[in-house]
Design a protein around this motif. Sequence first.
Motif, PDB file in Angstrom:
ATOM      1  N   ALA A  88      62.389  22.067  87.160  1.00 59.27           N
ATOM      2  CA  ALA A  88      63.673  22.829  87.501  1.00 59.27           C
ATOM      3  C   ALA A  88      64.499  23.188  86.321  1.00 59.27           C
ATOM      4  CB  ALA A  88      64.672  22.034  88.515  1.00 59.27           C
ATOM      5  N   ALA A  89      64.962  24.268  86.582  1.00 61.66           N
ATOM      6  CA  ALA A  89      66.102  24.583  85.260  1.00 61.66           C
ATOM      7  C   ALA A  89      67.514  23.828  85.352  1.00 61.66           C
ATOM      8  CB  ALA A  89      66.261  26.107  85.330  1.00 61.66           C
ATOM      9  N   TRP A  90      67.827  23.741  86.842  1.00 63.83           N
ATOM     10  CA  TRP A  90      69.015  23.075  87.128  1.00 63.83           C
ATOM     11  C   TRP A  90      68.585  22.081  88.249  1.00 63.83           C
ATOM     12  CZ3 TRP A  90      73.526  23.969  84.256  1.00 63.83           C
ATOM     13  CH2 TRP A  90      73.238  24.983  83.333  1.00 63.83           C
ATOM     14  N   ILE A  91      69.451  20.917  88.166  1.00 62.59           N
ATOM     15  CA  ILE A  91      69.268  19.987  89.237  1.00 62.59           C
ATOM     16  C   ILE A  91      70.430  19.089  89.748  1.00 62.59           C
ATOM     17  CG2 ILE A  91      68.073  18.087  87.943  1.00 62.59           C
ATOM     18  CD1 ILE A  91      66.319  17.708  90.451  1.00 62.59           C
ATOM     19  N   THR A  92      70.783  18.675  90.679  1.00 65.59           N
ATOM     20  CA  THR A  92      72.128  17.871  90.712  1.00 65.59           C
ATOM     21  C   THR A  92      71.530  16.572  90.367  1.00 65.59           C
ATOM     22  OG1 THR A  92      71.505  17.592  93.066  1.00 65.59           O
ATOM     23  CG2 THR A  92      73.169  19.209  92.383  1.00 65.59           C
ATOM     24  N   PRO A  93      72.317  15.474  89.917  1.00 67.83           N
ATOM     25  CA  PRO A  93      71.950  14.202  89.941  1.00 67.83           C
ATOM     26  C   PRO A  93      72.447  13.604  91.205  1.00 67.83           C
ATOM     27  CG  PRO A  93      74.060  14.304  88.827  1.00 67.83           C
ATOM     28  CD  PRO A  93      73.577  15.921  89.222  1.00 67.83           C
ATOM     29  N   VAL A  94      71.879  12.358  91.512  1.00 66.33           N
ATOM     30  CA  VAL A  94      72.218  11.493  92.720  1.00 66.33           C
ATOM     31  C   VAL A  94      72.443   9.970  92.093  1.00 66.33           C
ATOM     32  CG1 VAL A  94      71.743  10.465  94.918  1.00 66.33           C
ATOM     33  CG2 VAL A  94      70.738  12.939  94.282  1.00 66.33           C
ATOM     34  N   PRO A  95      73.542   9.412  92.254  1.00 67.91           N
ATOM     35  CA  PRO A  95      74.993  10.015  92.481  1.00 67.91           C
ATOM     36  C   PRO A  95      75.617  11.049  91.583  1.00 67.91           C
ATOM     37  CG  PRO A  95      75.400   7.915  92.074  1.00 67.91           C
ATOM     38  CD  PRO A  95      74.011   8.077  91.826  1.00 67.91           C
ATOM     39  N   GLY A  96      76.565  11.625  91.894  1.00 69.46           N
ATOM     40  CA  GLY A  96      77.473  12.436  90.780  1.00 69.46           C
ATOM     41  C   GLY A  96      77.153  13.717  90.858  1.00 69.46           C
ATOM     42  N   GLY A  97      76.380  14.287  92.132  1.00 66.46           N
ATOM     43  CA  GLY A  97      76.126  15.784  92.061  1.00 66.46           C
ATOM     44  C   GLY A  97      76.840  16.354  93.384  1.00 66.46           C
ATOM     45  N   VAL A  98      76.088  16.234  94.447  1.00 64.26           N
ATOM     46  CA  VAL A  98      76.748  16.943  95.728  1.00 64.26           C
ATOM     47  C   VAL A  98      78.097  16.031  96.014  1.00 64.26           C
ATOM     48  CG1 VAL A  98      75.920  17.382  98.089  1.00 64.26           C
ATOM     49  CG2 VAL A  98      74.631  17.776  96.354  1.00 64.26           C
ATOM     50  N   GLY A  99      77.872  14.764  96.241  1.00 63.37           N
ATOM     51  CA  GLY A  99      78.813  13.681  96.826  1.00 63.37           C
ATOM     52  C   GLY A  99      80.071  14.068  96.355  1.00 63.37           C
ATOM     53  N   PRO A 100      80.363  14.008  95.093  1.00 65.09           N
ATOM     54  CA  PRO A 100      81.767  14.356  94.848  1.00 65.09           C
ATOM     55  C   PRO A 100      82.426  15.984  95.111  1.00 65.09           C
ATOM     56  CG  PRO A 100      80.558  13.651  92.977  1.00 65.09           C
ATOM     57  CD  PRO A 100      79.658  13.769  93.909  1.00 65.09           C
TER      58      PRO A 100
END
Lengths: 279, 279
Positions: free
Chosen positions: A249-261
């Motif tokens: 990927a070029a960009w990715i959310t971490p888990v945790p600290g991505g979508v949750g907050p």
Amino acid sequence: MPAELLDGTKTANEILGKIRSQVAVRVAGGGSKPTLATVLVGADPASITYTRMKRKRCESVGMRSLKVELPAETTTEQLLAEIEKLGNDPGVHGILLQHPCPPHIDERAAFEAIPTAKDVDGVTLGSFADMWFGLGGFDSCTPGGIMRLLRAYDLPLSGKRAVVIGRSAILGKPMAGLLLAADATVTICHSRTPDVAAAVREADVVVAAVGRAEFVKGDWIKPGAVVADAGYNAGNVGDVEHAAAAERAAWITPVPGGVGPMTIATLLEQTLVAAERDA
Amino acid sequence: MPAELLDGTKTANEILGKIRSQVAVRVAGGGSKPTLATVLVGADPASITYTRMKRKRCESVGMRSLKVELPAETTTEQLLAEIEKLGNDPGVHGILLQHPCPPHIDERAAFEAIPTAKDVDGVTLGSFADMWFGLGGFDSCTPGGIMRLLRAYDLPLSGKRAVVIGRSAILGKPMAGLLLAADATVTICHSRTPDVAAAVREADVVVAAVGRAEFVKGDWIKPGAVVADAGYNAGNVGDVEHAAAAERAAWITPVPGGVGPMTIATLLEQTLVAAERDA
């Protein structure tokens, strides 16, 4: 070159900072504190944690939270009455019904008892339709949070192929509507999709909302894609095989600290908007 | 081997035959005639033809139609008042607002004035959400008609890749919801999709709802696919290059005689259901 991280914690904190200033200005001007009522039925430990977290975050930006806790044996009728009371209370700007409710509760009826103007969690059918038609209602908070995160990083969506994996009422379905409103070409995959991998391989943007640990394999990801992982499974594991996906990927959310907050930031932002609309 | 035709005229006539019998039973038992009010603002010739056709078909199955014609200069407020009157009239079971309305009218507000229980054309936001959540509201008639046609031919949808081209409020968006509810993997393409051909090439089911003559080329169609052409352009031409597509598809709707008759059959079926629910 591994993907850059879509830092949800940092982006959410920026949003929370703005909310804090706006609340301070509002209150200094004589306005009421924006107030979020959290309704919890029963004593599911995860739900207790989630609502506590939301209330805490609420207070951290100067807003007021109102804790409504009902016993597990509450009937649908009693819950509806409680929600209607909050709906009619001018001191309450937003209402969050923590789900899942105990199985004997008609959850859809309970959601629908929330007036659209106070539906800051974006769970009513009215809010759902608003998202698909761009009518200015409130977003479901997780999809809304993902959209805010993508926008914060200026990631283009118009004309991109987006694949949403999962079709839940509060995540996959509204997510598809929001991505479509942003002019993406949207595909919705789900449990009956025989070849999710094939769909993901063509996607410029992938939103994983399956609720199954590492369901999305790293080698499914198209090189250069954007990956938002809305999964949060035992052991801080997302719905995406993070390390392998980050290789492509070029960009990715971490888990945790991505979508949750971002989910909570969206909830609070919308509570402030509800208060401001209410004056 | 050229495709077999999805005969909308024949299928619609079968549905109309059933409606006719049910209406006869209802009326013989002392029930009221199911009544559809058609509301037309202005004198657009195509709209006049459409509403006349719907009223005629209504009466052909023993139902009553109520013609409401308002001048082109009608204001939104006047239109809302008219629709509310029909909404409160116990003698009216279904309300159809012919669109497009003249441009000065707030069409969304007018649609929303139709009570969901009488929204037999499936245009309200409530009906839209119901389609996505399978809650038993009324279908938008064209997508609902396409679903009925596919079901009449026992064409499987579960697990199939469906591509909807177009994202209008009454066609593309509700179509996607109905296909998803039937467990298809659904992709929505639109004017900002750079490569519609690529999406169509992978589709087991294609619904064309673009409003541009022969926009979908025959060689885009995957061999063995099912093609529903909701287009109806000047000269009886659909949105699909029919002859070329029929060389590759397994099933395809003719234009005319495909989707069109199913739209009206769905409208009348839903009007009967509205009357029966009302008792």
